[in-house]
Write a protein that holds these residues in place. Structure first.
Motif, mmCIF file in Angstrom:
data_model
loop_
_atom_site.group_PDB
_atom_site.id
_atom_site.type_symbol
_atom_site.label_atom_id
_atom_site.label_comp_id
_atom_site.label_asym_id
_atom_site.label_seq_id
_atom_site.Cartn_x
_atom_site.Cartn_y
_atom_site.Cartn_z
ATOM 1 N N CYS A 99 0.794 -1.155 -0.090
ATOM 2 C CA CYS A 99 -0.155 -0.023 -0.025
ATOM 3 C C CYS A 99 0.860 1.142 0.119
ATOM 4 C CB CYS A 99 -0.942 -0.017 0.980
ATOM 5 S SG CYS A 99 -1.998 1.315 1.365
ATOM 6 N N THR B 275 0.589 4.090 -2.607
ATOM 7 C CA THR B 275 0.162 5.386 -2.276
ATOM 8 C C THR B 275 1.168 6.156 -2.950
ATOM 9 O OG1 THR B 275 -1.015 4.472 -0.340
ATOM 10 C CG2 THR B 275 -0.353 6.962 -0.554
ATOM 11 N N GLU C 262 -7.971 7.489 -1.617
ATOM 12 C CA GLU C 262 -9.499 8.079 -1.681
ATOM 13 C C GLU C 262 -10.072 8.557 -2.762
ATOM 14 O OE1 GLU C 262 -7.014 8.360 2.200
ATOM 15 O OE2 GLU C 262 -6.606 8.927 0.269
ATOM 16 N N ARG D 114 -7.810 2.634 3.405
ATOM 17 C CA ARG D 114 -7.343 4.163 2.905
ATOM 18 C C ARG D 114 -8.403 4.481 1.890
ATOM 19 N NH1 ARG D 114 -0.974 4.910 3.493
ATOM 20 N NH2 ARG D 114 -0.596 3.862 5.266
ATOM 21 N N THR D 115 -9.460 3.738 1.398
ATOM 22 C CA THR D 115 -10.297 4.256 0.407
ATOM 23 C C THR D 115 -11.604 3.427 0.628
ATOM 24 O OG1 THR D 115 -10.834 4.058 -2.026
ATOM 25 C CG2 THR D 115 -9.257 2.293 -1.168
#
Length: 266
Positions: free
Chosen positions: A33, A37, A48, A72-73
């Motif tokens: 991740c 990111t 997001e 995170r989303t």
């Protein structure tokens, strides 16, 4: 504008980002991740802002970062029904986020129409994808032992194809892999060799593909030069000259722009 970036491509991890206007789709999350990111941030995006995550299949090099990414989303995760069941088993607490896709049926997310199709890999539910937008279309075919009938039916007509060229057969047979692993890669549920990728590349070019990106190269049994040369020779012999490149293994690629250009003949 429709663009494609590979964030990573190879047996150590795979992820791809397709953007069309305000629609952002991540295909596979096989790297951490943190790396996903960072790659998104370099493109001015964040997790997001993703509209969906699509998963080709549930092997680790395609889902390693998914569990953390989903924290995170809030976007949905789309995959075939068997892959959704596998993800539900492996990633607890996210069942409500999983949306099963019917093979060879079109789905729409924002500005993108998505058509999954079956591939031949040693895990149930594996699929490739076709993405259609107003600017053009994209095909993704990796992790398959051969070009399935469905892939051969769905993908011709795409403008940009991300196509597996996993191994050079001589390098694989004489290389360090143990016998059982060589047989797995060579088998009908393994990976696509350079020559098979080359033949299908000609088919796609005949149908109008103006750009081809070779992906999921084996680090041990292939090189970018061998893959590109094999495909280039076949295209040249058939009289085609689409833009041809190799997806980077460990870093984000430059943007691949999706445009309709028609058949690229020499």
């Amino acid at each position: 504008m429709t663009t494609v970036h590979t964030l990573a491509s190879g047996s150590s991890g795979n992820a791809l980002l397709l953007t069309c206007g305000q629609t952002r789709l991540l295909v596979d999350a096989g790297i951490s991740c943190r790396r996903i990111t960072a790659a998104l941030r370099s493109l001015g995006l964040s997790p997001e802002e993703l509209d969906a995550v699509l998963i080709t299949h549930a092997h680790t090099d395609h889902i390693a970062g998914l569990q953390t990414l989903l924290k995170r989303t809030n976007c949905p995760v789309l995959a075939t029904a068997p892959t959704c069941r596998q993800l539900d088993y492996r990633i607890a607490g996210f069942f409500g986020r999983l949306s099963p896709l019917a093979l060879c049926e079109e789905n729409r997310i924002g500005a993108v129409r998505i058509t999954p199709f079956p591939i031949s890999h040693d895990i149930i539910g594996a699929c490739g994808f076709r993405f259609d937008t107003e600017e053009g279309s994209v095909g993704l075919l990796t992790d398959t032992g051969y070009v399935t009938e469905e892939a051969a039916r769905v993908l011709p007509g795409v403008d940009l194809a991300v196509l597996e060229a996993n191994y050079d057969e001589e390098s694989l047979r004489s290389g360090p892999y143990p016998y059982h692993l060589k047989q797995r890669v060579l088998g009908s549920e393994g990976h696509l060799r350079n020559e098979d990728a080359a033949r299908f590349a000609v088919t796609l070019a005949e149908a109008g593909a103006s750009a081809l990106v070779l992906a999921h190269l084996s680090q041990e049994n292939n090189t970018p030069a061998m893959a590109q040369n094999a495909v280039e020779r076949a295209l040249s012999a058939a009289g085609f000259s689409p833009a041809l490149s190799v997806a980077p293994r460990e870093r984000i690629s430059p943007p691949y722009y999706v445009t309709r250009r028609g058949v690229c003949r020499k």
